[in-house]
Scaffold this active site. Structure first.
Site, PDB file in Angstrom:
ATOM      1  N   MET A  57       3.195 -14.727   2.575  1.00  0.00           N
ATOM      2  CA  MET A  57       3.440 -14.859   1.133  1.00  0.00           C
ATOM      3  C   MET A  57       2.766 -16.137   0.640  1.00  0.00           C
ATOM      4  SD  MET A  57       5.128 -12.164   0.358  1.00  0.00           S
ATOM      5  CE  MET A  57       5.258 -12.593  -1.378  1.00  0.00           C
ATOM      6  N   HIS A 109       7.045  -3.159   1.034  1.00  0.00           N
ATOM      7  CA  HIS A 109       7.347  -4.587   1.237  1.00  0.00           C
ATOM      8  C   HIS A 109       8.809  -4.781   0.822  1.00  0.00           C
ATOM      9  CE1 HIS A 109       6.554  -9.000  -0.213  1.00  0.00           C
ATOM     10  NE2 HIS A 109       7.356  -8.938   0.831  1.00  0.00           N
ATOM     11  N   MET A 117      11.762  -6.676   0.107  1.00  0.00           N
ATOM     12  CA  MET A 117      12.326  -7.998  -0.211  1.00  0.00           C
ATOM     13  C   MET A 117      13.817  -7.776  -0.423  1.00  0.00           C
ATOM     14  SD  MET A 117       9.219  -9.242  -2.642  1.00  0.00           S
ATOM     15  CE  MET A 117       8.635  -7.575  -2.908  1.00  0.00           C
ATOM     16  N   GLY A 175       2.373 -12.324 -10.871  1.00  0.00           N
ATOM     17  CA  GLY A 175       1.765 -13.233 -11.837  1.00  0.00           C
ATOM     18  C   GLY A 175       1.965 -14.711 -11.559  1.00  0.00           C
ATOM     19  N   GLY A 208      -1.678  -7.779  -7.531  1.00  0.00           N
ATOM     20  CA  GLY A 208      -0.919  -7.206  -8.639  1.00  0.00           C
ATOM     21  C   GLY A 208      -1.644  -7.429  -9.952  1.00  0.00           C
ATOM     22  N   MET A 228      12.709  -4.721  -4.280  1.00  0.00           N
ATOM     23  CA  MET A 228      13.510  -5.950  -4.464  1.00  0.00           C
ATOM     24  C   MET A 228      14.952  -5.569  -4.757  1.00  0.00           C
ATOM     25  SD  MET A 228      10.968  -8.040  -6.932  1.00  0.00           S
ATOM     26  CE  MET A 228       9.292  -8.437  -6.438  1.00  0.00           C
ATOM     27  N   HIS A 247       0.763  -1.019  -1.926  1.00  0.00           N
ATOM     28  CA  HIS A 247       1.789  -1.977  -1.525  1.00  0.00           C
ATOM     29  C   HIS A 247       2.977  -1.778  -2.476  1.00  0.00           C
ATOM     30  CE1 HIS A 247       3.053  -6.090  -0.184  1.00  0.00           C
ATOM     31  NE2 HIS A 247       3.543  -6.164  -1.407  1.00  0.00           N
ATOM     32  N   SER A 251      -0.507  -3.921  -5.761  1.00  0.00           N
ATOM     33  CA  SER A 251       0.939  -4.136  -5.691  1.00  0.00           C
ATOM     34  C   SER A 251       1.620  -3.345  -6.793  1.00  0.00           C
ATOM     35  CB  SER A 251       1.213  -5.626  -5.858  1.00  0.00           C
ATOM     36  OG  SER A 251       2.469  -5.831  -6.448  1.00  0.00           O
ATOM     37  N   ASP A 291       6.531  -2.848  -3.761  1.00  0.00           N
ATOM     38  CA  ASP A 291       7.412  -4.018  -3.783  1.00  0.00           C
ATOM     39  C   ASP A 291       8.849  -3.603  -4.072  1.00  0.00           C
ATOM     40  OD1 ASP A 291       5.824  -6.419  -3.277  1.00  0.00           O
ATOM     41  OD2 ASP A 291       4.672  -5.756  -5.015  1.00  0.00           O
ATOM     42  N   SER A 315      -4.204  -9.100 -10.794  1.00  0.00           N
ATOM     43  CA  SER A 315      -5.665  -9.083 -10.820  1.00  0.00           C
ATOM     44  C   SER A 315      -6.230  -7.667 -10.781  1.00  0.00           C
ATOM     45  CB  SER A 315      -6.228  -9.911  -9.659  1.00  0.00           C
ATOM     46  OG  SER A 315      -5.737  -9.401  -8.440  1.00  0.00           O
ATOM     47  N   GLY A 318       9.349 -12.321  -5.417  1.00  0.00           N
ATOM     48  CA  GLY A 318      10.259 -11.998  -6.516  1.00  0.00           C
ATOM     49  C   GLY A 318       9.557 -11.576  -7.791  1.00  0.00           C
ATOM     50  N   PHE A 319       8.406 -12.148  -8.045  1.00  0.00           N
ATOM     51  CA  PHE A 319       7.746 -11.872  -9.318  1.00  0.00           C
ATOM     52  C   PHE A 319       6.232 -11.822  -9.139  1.00  0.00           C
ATOM     53  CE2 PHE A 319      11.703 -14.048 -10.077  1.00  0.00           C
ATOM     54  CZ  PHE A 319      12.313 -13.237 -11.027  1.00  0.00           C
ATOM     55  N   ASP A 326      -0.099 -12.125   0.116  1.00  0.00           N
ATOM     56  CA  ASP A 326       0.535 -11.541  -1.073  1.00  0.00           C
ATOM     57  C   ASP A 326       0.948 -12.643  -2.040  1.00  0.00           C
ATOM     58  OD1 ASP A 326       1.959 -10.016  -2.870  1.00  0.00           O
ATOM     59  OD2 ASP A 326       3.477  -9.339  -1.437  1.00  0.00           O
ATOM     60  N   GLY A 327       0.349 -12.621  -3.227  1.00  0.00           N
ATOM     61  CA  GLY A 327       0.759 -13.524  -4.290  1.00  0.00           C
ATOM     62  C   GLY A 327      -0.388 -14.342  -4.844  1.00  0.00           C
ATOM     63  N   GLY A 328      -0.716 -14.104  -6.101  1.00  0.00           N
ATOM     64  CA  GLY A 328      -1.735 -14.917  -6.768  1.00  0.00           C
ATOM     65  C   GLY A 328      -3.153 -14.648  -6.309  1.00  0.00           C
TER      66      GLY A 328
HETATM   67  C1  DX5 Z   1       5.826 -10.816  -5.270  1.00  0.00           C
HETATM   68  C2  DX5 Z   1       5.334  -9.500  -4.742  1.00  0.00           C
HETATM   69  C3  DX5 Z   1       3.892  -9.329  -4.942  1.00  0.00           C
HETATM   70  C4  DX5 Z   1       3.445  -9.378  -6.385  1.00  0.00           C
HETATM   71  C5  DX5 Z   1       2.011  -9.774  -6.408  1.00  0.00           C
HETATM   72  O1  DX5 Z   1       7.123 -11.017  -4.841  1.00  0.00           O
HETATM   73  O2  DX5 Z   1       5.607  -9.376  -3.356  1.00  0.00           O
HETATM   74  O3  DX5 Z   1       3.391  -8.172  -4.278  1.00  0.00           O
HETATM   75  O4  DX5 Z   1       3.610  -8.201  -7.087  1.00  0.00           O
HETATM   76  O5  DX5 Z   1       1.624  -9.933  -7.730  1.00  0.00           O
HETATM   77  P1  DX5 Z   1       0.423 -10.914  -8.116  1.00  0.00           P
HETATM   78  O6  DX5 Z   1      -0.789 -10.380  -7.413  1.00  0.00           O
HETATM   79  O7  DX5 Z   1       0.373 -10.813  -9.595  1.00  0.00           O
HETATM   80  O8  DX5 Z   1       0.787 -12.290  -7.622  1.00  0.00           O
HETATM   81 ZN    ZN Z   2       4.628  -7.728  -2.260  1.00  0.00          ZN
END
Ligand code: DX5
Ligand code: ZN
Length: 235
Positions: free
Chosen positions: A151, A80, A82, A159, A208, A51, A47, A22, A49, A210, A156-157, A186-188
């Protein structure tokens, strides 16, 4: 117009499971170097991101940055989006050389026309669902899209903590959309969460923190891919 010819998402099928770094957690002061490191580390898909500070409470980057990134690599890009009004900006993301474009069902509740516009430009069409959005919300898109992005955090963020309660939705989406669609999360996602996502049927893992918080991208990506592979074969 970028000279890059869009790469079909279906060509990635032979390479599953895939880790898609990401480009939110990357080093924005060294984007070109990071892209080269990811290529050397075996990344098959980036990927991106995007925003807008409106659909999500954060701002990242848009077509101008992607246009320069496109000059650094031939790797496929999944943007992606957003953003609240993807239809308005779609042509820009096509022009700068995105291979796939994923937008949110919460932003575009009637997505079919936009999915068709993306496909008719030769790009892969993706649809993303926030954690609280049920699979039924995207039913009208059956047969109309190439990738579904579940998701596992509020967008949005980077981590944030993985939300395992979204996993049953992966199975529901597979039942609804059949074998052709690529299922992504996507996420965590990291070494502690990737196995359960793989067992649930996820094929493309956006990662992201990781990847980018680790000293060696190659080790981070290979370790997660192996965990996904063995979870899939034991599941
Ligand atoms: C969050 C993004 C993700 C994010 C993933 O809104 O869409 O792609 O960067 O980051 P991690 O893998 O750290 O959750
Ligand atoms: Zn994303």
């Amino acid at each position: 117009m970028s000279s890059h010819q869009p790469i079909s998402l279906q060509t990635l099928r032979q390479k599953l499971p895939l880790i898609a770094p990401s480009m939110l957690k990357c080093d924005f002061g060294n984007l070109q170097r990071d892209v080269q490191l990811l290529e050397q580390a075996g990344a098959e898909l980036l990927h991106l991101d995007v925003m807008d500070g409106h659909f999500v409470p954060n701002l990242s980057y848009g077509p101008m940055v992607i246009e320069r990134l496109r000059e650094c690599t031939a790797l496929p890009f999944d943007a992606h989006l957003m953003i609240s009004d993807p239809a308005k900006y779609l042509d820009e993301y096509i022009r700068v050389g995105c291979d796939a474009i994923t937008f949110h069902i919460e932003a575009v509740p009637d997505p079919v026309e936009l999915l068709r516009r993306i496909r008719s430009a030769g790009c892969g069409a993706g649809l993303a669902l926030n954690p609280g959005t049920p699979a039924a919300a995207v039913e009208a898109a059956v047969g109309e899209c190439d990738l579904l992005l579940v998701m596992s955090v509020e967008p949005g963020f980077g981590g944030q903590k993985f939300q395992p309660q979204v996993l049953p939705k992966v199975h529901q989406l597979r039942e609804m959309f059949g074998p052709e669609v690529l299922l992504s999360i996507d996420g965590g996602i990291g070494p502690k969460t990737i196995a359960e996502a793989a067992q649930a049927g996820v094929e493309v893992f956006v990662a992201g923190s990781s990847v980018f918080d680790e000293p060696c991208y190659e080790t981070a990506m290979r370790t997660m891919r192996e965990l996904a592979l063995s979870a899939r074969s034991s599941g």
